[in-house]
Design an enzyme around this catalytic site. Structure first.
Site, mmCIF file in Angstrom:
data_model
loop_
_atom_site.group_PDB
_atom_site.id
_atom_site.type_symbol
_atom_site.label_atom_id
_atom_site.label_comp_id
_atom_site.label_asym_id
_atom_site.label_seq_id
_atom_site.Cartn_x
_atom_site.Cartn_y
_atom_site.Cartn_z
ATOM 1 C CG ASP A 19 -1.938 -1.128 1.184
ATOM 2 O OD1 ASP A 19 -2.160 -1.707 0.107
ATOM 3 O OD2 ASP A 19 -2.482 -1.464 2.250
ATOM 4 C CB ALA A 20 4.155 2.048 0.506
#
Lengths: 284, 284, 284, 284
Positions: D228-229
């Site tokens: 999720d980065a």
């Protein structure tokens, strides 16, 4: 929560004690209110409410709720509707050539977002029969022109009756229904591809492009005999820029149309919409 | 409608007949309900309601409403507040160096958007005294550092008491209030310049820029002893692009901060906010 | 970045090599382009561009840039404007009785969001003189009615000339400027309190309420002799519900008006707006 | 406009004359630029541009454009990509059990919103094979658990190779791809059902509900080895209230997810996205 519930939608002249009277009716019969919302239009002197309660443990048999409440409603000069959550409404979707709203409604029904059945699709074009087939829905191609309009509307009305339809959803049906038709089947929701009342009538995206607006919209409304003038249920907008040509407006607009129509149909199916005058209250 | 009204905010364990009980209390005493809204949190088993009625024609004298309702509330294990519309709350606005929220709140109060008084501004900087002077509001410059924090908070609490303040609005006050302070004066609303819980803590715009988000936000919340973790009242967002540098984020964020804080303060002043757990119900 | 820059805004019939020609002109003279944006309107056969470069290190003296570029522009049949970032435009703000946009513009100018001066406020009412005084701005109360309109417009034009005004901002000035006035001073931005072209003319909030729309808007546009029909610079919207009375629409609309007008003025002051036909390109 | 075009996406250290150099390359070879956009990240000292021109009338044969531009790019230390509009990218859509994003992408491709082919669907569940069948797309059910993950990823990579896939779209694929996988096939877009960086990881809707936020979001981003980065391409949000339970958040979120993922895929397919650092420039 798939509880079995009853919902009353009521509008009446405003006076003291309305909330108490209605709540007492339900409480006295052992009902548990799970949603209650009200609105007072002070200008119109009108009280509008939506009240939903669980039928489990309610002492009144279903078939007696309407007559019992009717006795309360009459002296209040109230207009009211009673709905049960296990009555599944039946929708007819009307389309022309564009499939985006049609697919969207069917998929929401399949995903159980809607407690409704979709047994019937009517179109003035043959193009979208493949979609109907994919999902096993009956599709009727009924072309309409000036000369055959009255006759074709008879056919349409027969189909609505035959399929026991409760609500027409005009999902980009690019034809106007006649006032006669609307009188005989007044329950219809339309999606208009503009932010009404801007760009009434045909080709709103072209008009929006020419006017140079920076935002476009879509409007879901009940159909009335006056074109694009019926009570608005839901609207939404999207930002555009000088880079967007008419084709981009159409593309962006399709995303709006889907979601605005979907929300309006959902509110209607959940008995959250009360029409009064030419406006709606949408309880949330 | 500048009618004189009373408002009850109630939360209690959910059970049958709550709407009826409360509506009956008002109706039986001759009250006319003008707004009633309720919410049931089924997960928490909690019933929450806001009910407002006209005092004109209400048979119970004002000073007896609270004890009379208290007798009803006790067996329901209800927590409740009673407010009268002619009680004008008194706000203290706390600022540091940025004036946009301060001006915004004062102008809304002057334009009668808020039924409130603003007799006091507290700041840890002297910069905004000119604004206070323009509008004839008392301004106290109380610089705070690690060493003097406890003593200065005593001064602040004295001022709050002296000016009979009901609510602190932290309008870009760039200091943390101590847990001890919050215990002694728990009524405070803060504006945080991010879409919480994203970018908790200092420099949220810088962090948002570094993460490359496409939307930034602002959050108004009640202050609790845990930083940036209090119950959220209102949030809003604005779209940004790669063209926006940190200074643009700050500029765009200021417009958000003003409007988000303004809406939260308005909801609070109209007694529309009920806190439960770490969340809020904001009745509309 | 407070670099000293020059900005060219150009529109011309589309043809090959335009980007190269313009970029070469700047590069050949030692300029460093920091922003370049272009748009081609294929329907209109028009090329539109905005190009900004640093003057530091640019070999052409300032006063020769316009004639030198003019020689390039002529064979391209280009319309163009040249702006230097250290030329500070002078604004006249026109108001009636509402102060929200006036305060907003002044505070943005004070916060250096705008590189502009605001030496003059003109009003058809005396109400807002106190605001002008607070900020040391000259305020002229010039009441206008049918009989004195021509004479009063002469006075207004004299003031614009005397104060060396570059742009009029109609910040809720509830009067129509005559076509003659617009011919003599065509640089004016207005904020209209509706989502144009919906609700053209007076009382748009009342009309929006009556039509039952679910969203209201505001529109900033250049003023032309046709009422509410000038090129749109910026629009935005806010959601409303059945709970909002006309007074709520006005309140919510004020927040929109402020921010929409503020953004339009900002885009104009940064030379980001190109008008063509009755539309605008707003480079970002 | 179905013109045949070439598009260059370039990033390089900022210096004078870049726009001129690139525009001259195209103009000198007889090209007509139809879109040019640039961005300078002053903090990073980076120049980024997207330039698109018509191939009709361009003197350089297609196969020589890359080597010719390469000679220009090398001394500029530029990273660049060249794309032709008639190269149709091939997408693999990966799903788990939810069909809303899958249907959405397929329907957009069918409606020619996307110039792409979708020959392959991969899933860790058998549930959505019926959708694949409806549209004649090959569907592979590849269940993944801790023990077989490495082996199954080999199979997945073989399929990507066999179907000549250019881009993976994770359309609610509820599994994490291993860093090894990402190294071997780095082109993947994911839709995350929160407004990142809020609510990283699993169950974001539940977390959002518990935190009591008033707005939820969705984020489309490139996949990197850190969960999720990855670089964010697109985000959008929708307002929620206390009335929304987790199931409502999921329902509202689905509409967001569809449209946010759709926009991100569209931007990517039109070669409008440039990654630099952990951020993106999305040219419009």
């Amino acid at each position: 929560m798939n509880r079995l519930t009853a919902t009353l939608l009521i509008s009446c002249p405003d006076r003291q004690g309305l909330v108490a009277k209605i709540a007492n009716f339900i409480y006295a019969n052992g009902g548990n209110i799970i949603h209650a919302d009200q609105h007072t239009d002070f200008a119109a002197g009108l009280f509008l409410t939506r009240i939903e309660w669980q039928l489990e443990g309610f002492h009144l048999p279903r078939e007696l709720i309407a007559p019992a409440f009717g006795a309360i409603a009459q002296p209040l000069e109230a207009q009211w509707q009673l709905h049960f959550s296990d009555t599944i409404p039946r929708l007819a979707i009307w389309v022309s050539r564009q499939e985006h709203c049609l697919f969207d409604l069917i998929l929401r029904q399949q995903a159980k977002e809607y407690a409704a059945e979709i047994p019937l699709i009517i179109s003035n074009h043959p193009d979208l029969e493949w979609v109907a087939k994919q999902f096993g829905i009956d599709y009727y191609y009924i072309p309409v022109n000036k000369d055959n309009k009255a006759a074709q509307e008879e056919k349409q009305l027969e189909l609505l009756h035959q399929y026991d339809i409760d609500l027409i959803v005009l999902a980009k049906y690019m034809q106007i229904l006649s006032p006669e038709f609307m009188t005989r089947f007044p329950q219809a929701i339309n999606i208009h591809h503009s932010f009404l009342p801007a760009f009434v009538g045909a080709n709103p995206y072209q008009k929006a492009y020419e006017r140079g607006v920076k935002i476009i919209g879509a409007t879901a409304h009940y159909v009335t005999s006056e074109l694009d003038a019926g009570p608005i249920i839901e609207q939404d907008v999207v930002r555009i820029s000088h880079r967007d040509e008419v084709s981009d407006l159409i593309r962006k607009g399709k995303d709006l149309e889907r979601v605005v129509l979907a929300r309006a149909v959902r509110s209607h199916l959940q008995h959250r919409v009360l029409i009064y005058g030419n406006k709606t209250v949408v309880f949330e």
